[in-house]
Structure formats: C-alpha cells, structure tokens
Design a protein around this motif. Structure first.
Motif, PDB file in Angstrom:
ATOM      1  N   LEU A 276       0.829  -1.205   0.000  1.00  0.00           N
ATOM      2  CA  LEU A 276       0.000   0.000   0.000  1.00  0.00           C
ATOM      3  C   LEU A 276       0.865   1.258   0.000  1.00  0.00           C
ATOM      4  N   ALA A 277       1.894   1.278   0.834  1.00  0.00           N
ATOM      5  CA  ALA A 277       2.766   2.451   0.869  1.00  0.00           C
ATOM      6  C   ALA A 277       3.434   2.661  -0.480  1.00  0.00           C
ATOM      7  N   GLN A 278       3.880   1.564  -1.107  1.00  0.00           N
ATOM      8  CA  GLN A 278       4.525   1.677  -2.414  1.00  0.00           C
ATOM      9  C   GLN A 278       3.552   2.199  -3.467  1.00  0.00           C
ATOM     10  N   GLU A 279       2.321   1.669  -3.455  1.00  0.00           N
ATOM     11  CA  GLU A 279       1.335   2.114  -4.436  1.00  0.00           C
ATOM     12  C   GLU A 279       0.901   3.563  -4.169  1.00  0.00           C
ATOM     13  N   TYR A 280       0.888   3.947  -2.907  1.00  0.00           N
ATOM     14  CA  TYR A 280       0.535   5.334  -2.596  1.00  0.00           C
ATOM     15  C   TYR A 280       1.610   6.285  -3.108  1.00  0.00           C
ATOM     16  N   GLN A 281       2.856   5.855  -3.010  1.00  0.00           N
ATOM     17  CA  GLN A 281       3.931   6.693  -3.571  1.00  0.00           C
ATOM     18  C   GLN A 281       3.714   6.895  -5.070  1.00  0.00           C
ATOM     19  N   VAL A 282       3.263   5.865  -5.765  1.00  0.00           N
ATOM     20  CA  VAL A 282       3.008   5.967  -7.207  1.00  0.00           C
ATOM     21  C   VAL A 282       1.794   6.852  -7.474  1.00  0.00           C
ATOM     22  N   ALA A 283       0.760   6.724  -6.650  1.00  0.00           N
ATOM     23  CA  ALA A 283      -0.516   7.411  -6.904  1.00  0.00           C
ATOM     24  C   ALA A 283      -0.487   8.891  -6.528  1.00  0.00           C
ATOM     25  N   ARG A 284       0.437   9.279  -5.663  1.00  0.00           N
ATOM     26  CA  ARG A 284       0.434  10.666  -5.177  1.00  0.00           C
ATOM     27  C   ARG A 284       0.498  11.652  -6.348  1.00  0.00           C
ATOM     28  N   ALA A 285      -0.406  12.621  -6.333  1.00  0.00           N
ATOM     29  CA  ALA A 285      -0.423  13.663  -7.363  1.00  0.00           C
ATOM     30  C   ALA A 285      -0.071  14.985  -6.691  1.00  0.00           C
ATOM     31  N   LEU A 286       1.125  15.476  -6.966  1.00  0.00           N
ATOM     32  CA  LEU A 286       1.558  16.730  -6.365  1.00  0.00           C
ATOM     33  C   LEU A 286       2.695  17.314  -7.184  1.00  0.00           C
ATOM     34  N   ALA A 287       2.971  18.584  -6.973  1.00  0.00           N
ATOM     35  CA  ALA A 287       4.019  19.272  -7.724  1.00  0.00           C
ATOM     36  C   ALA A 287       5.383  18.663  -7.388  1.00  0.00           C
ATOM     37  N   ASP A 288       6.284  18.697  -8.354  1.00  0.00           N
ATOM     38  CA  ASP A 288       7.652  18.191  -8.175  1.00  0.00           C
ATOM     39  C   ASP A 288       7.657  16.738  -7.704  1.00  0.00           C
ATOM     40  N   LYS A 289       6.723  15.963  -8.212  1.00  0.00           N
ATOM     41  CA  LYS A 289       6.552  14.587  -7.735  1.00  0.00           C
ATOM     42  C   LYS A 289       7.809  13.724  -7.879  1.00  0.00           C
ATOM     43  N   PRO A 290       8.490  13.684  -9.026  1.00  0.00           N
ATOM     44  CA  PRO A 290       9.659  12.799  -9.129  1.00  0.00           C
ATOM     45  C   PRO A 290      10.713  13.089  -8.061  1.00  0.00           C
ATOM     46  N   GLN A 291      10.985  14.360  -7.843  1.00  0.00           N
ATOM     47  CA  GLN A 291      11.987  14.743  -6.850  1.00  0.00           C
ATOM     48  C   GLN A 291      11.526  14.343  -5.444  1.00  0.00           C
ATOM     49  N   ARG A 292      10.271  14.607  -5.140  1.00  0.00           N
ATOM     50  CA  ARG A 292       9.757  14.312  -3.805  1.00  0.00           C
ATOM     51  C   ARG A 292       9.707  12.796  -3.561  1.00  0.00           C
ATOM     52  N   ASP A 293       9.249  12.051  -4.554  1.00  0.00           N
ATOM     53  CA  ASP A 293       9.195  10.600  -4.403  1.00  0.00           C
ATOM     54  C   ASP A 293      10.585  10.022  -4.156  1.00  0.00           C
ATOM     55  N   ARG A 294      11.534  10.435  -4.970  1.00  0.00           N
ATOM     56  CA  ARG A 294      12.877   9.866  -4.867  1.00  0.00           C
ATOM     57  C   ARG A 294      13.492  10.182  -3.509  1.00  0.00           C
ATOM     58  N   TYR A 295      13.257  11.372  -3.020  1.00  0.00           N
ATOM     59  CA  TYR A 295      13.831  11.770  -1.738  1.00  0.00           C
ATOM     60  C   TYR A 295      13.322  10.857  -0.622  1.00  0.00           C
ATOM     61  N   ILE A 296      12.007  10.639  -0.561  1.00  0.00           N
ATOM     62  CA  ILE A 296      11.452   9.831   0.530  1.00  0.00           C
ATOM     63  C   ILE A 296      11.776   8.355   0.325  1.00  0.00           C
ATOM     64  N   GLN A 297      11.826   7.898  -0.919  1.00  0.00           N
ATOM     65  CA  GLN A 297      12.234   6.520  -1.176  1.00  0.00           C
ATOM     66  C   GLN A 297      13.661   6.273  -0.685  1.00  0.00           C
ATOM     67  N   TYR A 298      14.513   7.249  -0.903  1.00  0.00           N
ATOM     68  CA  TYR A 298      15.910   7.132  -0.454  1.00  0.00           C
ATOM     69  C   TYR A 298      15.968   7.081   1.073  1.00  0.00           C
ATOM     70  N   LEU A 299      15.164   7.925   1.732  1.00  0.00           N
ATOM     71  CA  LEU A 299      15.140   7.923   3.193  1.00  0.00           C
ATOM     72  C   LEU A 299      14.776   6.548   3.736  1.00  0.00           C
ATOM     73  N   ALA A 300      13.855   5.888   3.067  1.00  0.00           N
ATOM     74  CA  ALA A 300      13.381   4.580   3.532  1.00  0.00           C
ATOM     75  C   ALA A 300      14.172   3.412   2.960  1.00  0.00           C
ATOM     76  N   GLY A 301      15.137   3.704   2.111  1.00  0.00           N
ATOM     77  CA  GLY A 301      15.965   2.644   1.555  1.00  0.00           C
ATOM     78  C   GLY A 301      15.264   1.772   0.544  1.00  0.00           C
ATOM     79  N   VAL A 302      14.201   2.282  -0.088  1.00  0.00           N
ATOM     80  CA  VAL A 302      13.494   1.462  -1.078  1.00  0.00           C
ATOM     81  C   VAL A 302      14.061   1.671  -2.480  1.00  0.00           C
ATOM     82  N   ILE A 303      15.084   2.519  -2.607  1.00  0.00           N
ATOM     83  CA  ILE A 303      15.858   2.637  -3.836  1.00  0.00           C
ATOM     84  C   ILE A 303      17.327   2.490  -3.448  1.00  0.00           C
TER      85      ILE A 303
END
Length: 745
Positions: free
Chosen positions: A692-719
């Motif tokens: 669910l968390a992974q799919e929510y990261q994909v579904a989130r619609a917001l400005a600067d999404k690629p940058q924001r997604d990558r930042y939080i993914q890095y924090l959690a070690g999912v990339i």
C-alpha cells in the motif's frame, strides 16, 4: 578620502552620492501637494549648544535624522545645507553656508554625540539631531547661521576622516545570544527601575538597535518577575518627554518598543500598582498612547490597544540604496554555520532596520515573486529545543512525529524559508504554510501568538495583522460562526480563546485551532476580516495586504513579506518552536481530515452479512515511517488529494490518491496483481501494508513529484543508496509496518 574628495575640498565643494543621503527625517516630511516638505524655517537663537542627547528632554525639540543603509555624515551635511537654503526670516548677516561648510559645522556640533558612540554602534538607525529646532508655540523651525559658521573651524580631524564612511548594517540578532545577554544583565539586579534611564537613552540614540533586546528583557521579566514589569516600563518612560516618544513612534523599531511598553503598562500587575504609583502609570500610558496615536477608550485616561483600533501614526522603514540591488541569485539553502551573516544576494529588504534577503525574483506559471530556501536548519533546532517543543500528546508520539518531520524538511523548506510565487501567496517555513486558506499559515501564526503574544505583535501585529479562530467557511459571504460552530470546527483550540480571541491560551503548547482567519487593523480603523479567496486564484483583501497585485493575468509579489516572516524565524525562538509544534500536529490534521471524509474501505474486508462495510483510518493503513512520510509530504503540498472529491449530489469526481493506492495494492478477482490484504484473523498483512505504501507513492499527485518521491524513497531505503540524494540520510526512516507510532493513543 579619495583624490577627488581632496580636490573638491580645496574648492570648497562636496561630492555626495545619492545613497549617502538615505535617512529618515523627524518630523516626517509633509507629503505633496504641500508647498514645502517642512514648516517655515527662520533664524533665531539655538537652545542646544551641541548635538548630543544630554538635554534632549529638557530643551526644544530638534529636527533629527535616522541614518539608513549607505548614509554618511557628508550625506547628512548635504541634506542640512539644502534645508538651510530654505531659510526665510533672517536675524544675522552670516552667509548661507555651502554643503562643505555645513559638514565642518555639523562635525563640531555632533562631536560629543558621535565620539560617545563607539564605531561598532554607529549603525543603521543611528539618530543625529540637527541644529534646527522646533518652536512648538509658533509652529516654525529655528536655526542660526552665525552660530553654524562659528562651529566650522573647530571640526575634528578624526571625524573628518570618517565623513564618507557609510553606517554599518544592524546585525540580525542571534536569539540565543540575546537571551544569554539579557539573563546576564538581569542577574543580581534588585531594583529593575535602575535600568530605565540607560534603556531609554539606548532607544533614543537608535530606535531600531535595541528592539529585540528589549523584547527579550521584558519576556524574562514578565516570566520571572511579573510584578516588576510595569515598574520597569514606567522607569524607561519617566525620562522621556512627548516629542521624544513621538519621534520613536514614527520608526518601526521605536513603534515596536512603544507597543511593548504599552503591553507592560496594561498587565494585571500594572492595575495592582499602589495608589502612589497610579499617577506615574497614567502619565506613562498617556505618553505612549499620544505618540502611537491610540484611540481613546470609554473612561477617563483610557485608550484602546493597537490591535483594537489601529494607531494613527504609521511607522516608517528605511529604503534601500541602489547598491543593495541583487547581484546574484539567492542560494536555495544556506548552512547557518557558514552563512552566519545574511546573504547579500537576492532581492534585499529592510525589516526593523535590519537588511536581509527576500529571495530571488522569478516566474512560476502566472506568478512572479521571490523565493528563498532559508538558512536555519530545522533538524538542528528541533534537536536543540526538544524541551521547549514538548511532548504533546506523549513523548513517544512526539518523538516519532518529529523524526518524520525532520526527515522530509529538505523536501519542504527550512525554518526561515519563504516563497511568494504561487496561489498560496505567502508560503513559509518547514511545511510551506500558505495564506490563501484558513488552515495553514494562519493556524501557525495563531499558535505563535499563543506561545509569545509579544513576539507576534513585533513580527506580525506591527503590520496591522490580527488572527481570529473561525469556522470552516471563510468567504466574503460567510456568516460569523456561532460559538457552537467554532467549538465544533476547532476541537483542539483553547475554549477561552474561542470566546475571547485576544486572550493568551491557558496551555499554549496545546492550542491548535483548525481554522483561523486574518483581520487587518489599519490606521485609525477597527479590525476588518480578510476572508479567503472564493476561487482558485489569489483574490480579495489578502492579495494587496501581502503586497500582491494582478495585471494582465499575471500575479506579482514583492519581497516585503518574505523578509518579514524570515526575520521572525531568524530572531524568535518561539516562532521556530511554533513551527515545530504545528508541523508535528499535522498528523492529527491528516487523521481528522480523512476521518471527517469517511475514512477508507478496503476490498475484501471481513464483516458479517448485513453489517456496514468496515472503514479504516490512515492510522491503520499507514503504520511505517515511510508511509507516514509520504502522507505528511502529500498533505503539505496537496491536502485535497487525500480525500475523495465529490459533487453536490455525492457523486465521485476524483478518487483520493489513498483510495487509488488501496485498489492498486489489493488482490481481487478483477485485480489478481495485488496482494492479499487480510490474514485469517481479519488483520492487515504486513505484505499488503508495505505494498500500500509503495502504491501510494506511485498514486500521489503533487508538484515536483519525481523529486519528492525519490527523496522519501531514499530515506526509507526502497531505492539503491547510490547515487546519493542531497540532504537525505539513507535508511533513516523504516519501511517496516508498525515502525511509526506517531498517530497517537
């Protein structure tokens, strides 16, 4: 001095660049279309033999200048020479002096005043009385050309050498250093009234310089020696006469000092002063009320406070010289240890006599305005001030919330970050709180008011701002909410503040309204509500208040409010504590916003036939630090996407991002690619919660999404760890379900 200066001196001439004449006159110039900017200037006998402040309260008032950025003694002399050229009635045969001759005379007249001022205190805001006095009875200004000519041969060589040196910037006071200095200064002082004369002299010498020190002084006195607070205020004002208070009121720094003194004279401790002190209290209150232009009250010797009816005297701020024009873009973020001094880059602005960057002007869609990432790191602040930030509702909950808040700050902004370049008008701080609605910056500022009402007045109230708790609807057509409406809409607000909007909450750390409107208090006027914009673009009274305008479909904002909110974060510990507490409280807002909208259903949820389909809260769905960070980041930037958007008939217009993620994560007959949501006991499986968390990261619609997604993914070690993400600590957040306990009990 330069060779050109020497040549001009030999010819009796004086070259002065325009910025060297950057001063504020007192009395303020009469505005156009008056025939002259000043009263009639006549020749007579001068009462003041020197330009110091020794007998400033005993003899005639003098025309004065406060030195602004770029101002020099030579610039002041040029302005004085121009003024003397306007003289009408003469009593001596002395010739009109040239600007060069006026400079020599002024250096003699002001010698004591200048030499009593160490070089490191000759800064922006320094007040120089001029040999032009005010005949209050006759309404004229008085000077004496013969006396001025007689001062010329006595000019000090030391002062001559400094004539073209511009005054130094006022420093942006470090709040920790100010707090420590005040604590040391108060230690061992038995009778606080003994401090009054020196504090008054310091303020009269430079109305801007001591303002932050004085606010901290009164904060500590109010906290630790409450009964002594009015006596200290009376002692400061006891050595002032009306024309001195009037001068202070025309400057932002001086007006702020007077407003704080007014507060000290309006406390219960002031009302409880013995009868023998009441006359001193009334005299002090009258002095301040007259200077600020406060409206009278209903009884004798009573006045209305500056946020009840706006003071009629509008204080002035310095303008900036051409040399302060931006040379380079302001950096997105600065490290405070490296940038201990304010950046000279970006669009500069003056606030309380202090020069700071409002950020770089740029365009974003149809918006043009400044943006500055900030230089006060929230991670360091939150760690250093954990005790002040507190433990609402419990220490464990607050620790988990702040861990996520700190982790994503590089995605949002720093404590003094500011941006005026989108429909939010003003975006400020670590969660980009905006002012176009009633549930972001206005809530932060009301919480700040509760923590430190005096700092609220200094940094926001001085500009005619008031906050007031409101209901969920705040357009021009919205009715005033009833007490029941206010209580229902604001369950975390102090009930006493709901009834009496300007009182201090009993427990400021836990005072969190959900909806707060803004009131504007203009000069001589009662507060007027500034409702939110009804549409999707800035409109209504908040747009001009925050220095915005629209022309040809383009919205343009100045750097004024960027600098104002930045100075609050730079100089107020309480403001930064308010940011941290309000940031952590957002988790309760997320829970309440989604709960009010009906929470969420999950396909296949076990339930008995004929019973309602179970609905699940965000606290049940997002139990990892990774999921909490994704939600927090989304609510900051696109809160409306966390809930379904419905039409007036209840039909679905747009499914929430959370709802979209639930469908994508869950295995059903029509969606075999998902995972099983529930185990045999009817509990969520960890595999599904992770998905669910992974799919929510994909579904989130917001400005600067690629940058924001990558930042939080890095924090959690999912990339992968490489390449590194700037400002992020790899795997500092856990993606394991159950790792986040910040939803509260």
């Amino acid at each position: 001095m330069s060779i050109l200066t020497d040549v001009l001196d030999s010819l009796g001439l004086l070259y002065v660049p325009e910025e060297a004449k950057n001063v504020l006159f007192w009395p303020p110039p009469t505005p156009a279309p008056a025939a002259s900017w000043h009263p009639r200037l006549v020749e007579g006998v001068l009462a003041h033999p020197t330009g110091d402040l020794t007998r400033d309260n005993a003899l005639r008032p003098r025309v004065s200048v406060m030195l602004g950025p770029g101002a020099t003694l030579a610039g002041v002399a040029t302005l004085l020479a121009d003024l003397l050229d306007d003289i009408t009635d003469r009593t001596t045969a002395a010739p009109l002096p040239s600007a060069h001759e006026v400079l020599e005379a002024l250096l003699t007249y002001s010698a004591t005043h200048l030499t009593n001022t160490p070089t490191d205190r000759l800064v922006v805001g320094f007040r120089m009385p001029l040999p032009v006095e005010i005949d209050e009875a006759g309404g004229t200004w008085v000077t004496n050309l013969e006396t001025i000519q007689g001062w010329r041969p006595l000019a000090s060589a030391l002062l001559k050498s400094a004539r073209d040196t511009a005054v130094a910037r006022l420093p942006i006071d470090d709040p920790d250093a100010v707090r420590s200095q005040v604590t040391a200064d108060l230690a061992g002082v038995g009778d606080l009234t003994n401090l009054g004369p020196a504090l008054a002299a310091r303020t009269l010498r430079n109305p801007y310089e001591p303002v932050l020190y004085l606010y901290e002084l009164f904060r500590q006195v109010h906290t630790d020696r409450t009964d002594d607070e009015p006596g200290l205020g009376i002692a400061i004002l006891a050595v002032l006469v009306q024309h001195q208070a009037n001068l202070l009121a025309t400057t932002t720094g001086g007006a702020a000092v007077l407003r704080r003194l007014w507060s000290a004279l309006s406390t219960p401790a002031a009302a409880a002063l013995p009868a023998a002190r009441q006359a001193d209290l009334v005299r002090s209150r009258r002095l301040v009320a007259t200077a600020l232009g406060l409206a009278t009250g209903t009884g004798p010797d009573s006045w209305q406070g500056p946020l009840e009816i706006g003071p009629t005297v509008v204080p002035r701020e310095f303008s900036l010289p051409a040399s302060a024009s931006p040379r380079r873009r302001a950096p997105a973020l600065e490290v405070a240890a490296v940038a201990a001094a304010e950046s000279p880059d970006g669009q500069q602005s003056m606030v309380l006599g202090r020069q700071l960057s409002g950020g770089s002007i740029d365009k974003y869609g149809v918006f043009v305005g400044p943006s500055y990432g900030g230089r006060v790191d929230p991670v360091d602040f939150i760690d250093d001030y954990a005790d002040a930030i507190g433990s609402d509702p419990t220490q464990a909950v607050m620790d988990d919330r702040l861990k996520v808040v700190k982790a994503i700050t590089h995605n949002e902004g720093w404590l003094d970050g500011a941006r005026l370049r989108d429909k939010g008008m003003v975006s400020t701080g670590i969660q980009q709180w905006t002012v176009h609605g009633d549930d972001e910056a206005t809530v932060l500022w009301e919480h700040f008011r509760g923590l430190d009402p005096d700092h609220f007045d200094l940094f926001l109230g001085l500009y005619g701002m008031r906050t007031q708790i409101w209901g969920a609807s705040d357009t021009a057509a919205s009715p005033t909410p009833t007490p029941a409406d206010l209580q229902a809409a604001n369950p975390w607000a102090d009930p006493n503040v709901l009834a009496f909007p300007q009182v201090v909450p009993a427990d400021p750390d836990r005072h969190f309204p959900r909806f707060v409107t803004l009131l504007r208090v203009d000069a001589g006027q009662a507060p007027v509500r500034m409702p939110t914009s009804a549409g999707n673009v800035p409109a209504g009274p908040r747009l001009p208040y925050f220095r915005g305008r629209v022309a040809g479909g383009v919205y343009t904002f100045t750097e004024t409010w960027s600098a104002r909110v930045r100075l609050a974060a730079l100089c107020s510990i309480a403001y930064c504590v308010a940011e941290a507490q309000t940031a952590a409280k957002r988790f309760d807002r997320i829970f309440r916003d989604t709960n009010d909208a009906g929470d969420f259903t999950v396909p296949g949820a076990p339930h008995q036939p004929g019973t309602p389909v179970p609905r699940f809260t965000v606290s049940q769905l997002f139990t990892s630090e990774y999921g909490a960070a994704l939600l927090l980041d989304a609510h900051i930037n696109a809160p409306g996407h966390l809930v379904d958007r419905l039409n007036s008939h209840g039909g679905l217009i747009r499914r929430s991002d959370i709802g979209t993620a639930i469908i994508a994560a869950t295995r059903t007959a029509t969606h075999p690619g998902g995972v099983v949501a529930f185990d045999a006991n009817g509990d969520f499986t960890n595999t599904w919660l992770e998905r669910l968390a992974q799919e929510y990261q994909v579904a989130r619609a917001l400005a600067d999404k690629p940058q924001r997604d990558r930042y939080i993914q890095y924090l959690a070690g999912v990339i992968p760890q490489n390449p590194a993400v700037r400002g992020a600590v790899y795997r500092s957040l856990s993606a394991v379900p159950g790792s986040f306990a910040g939803w509260g009990p």
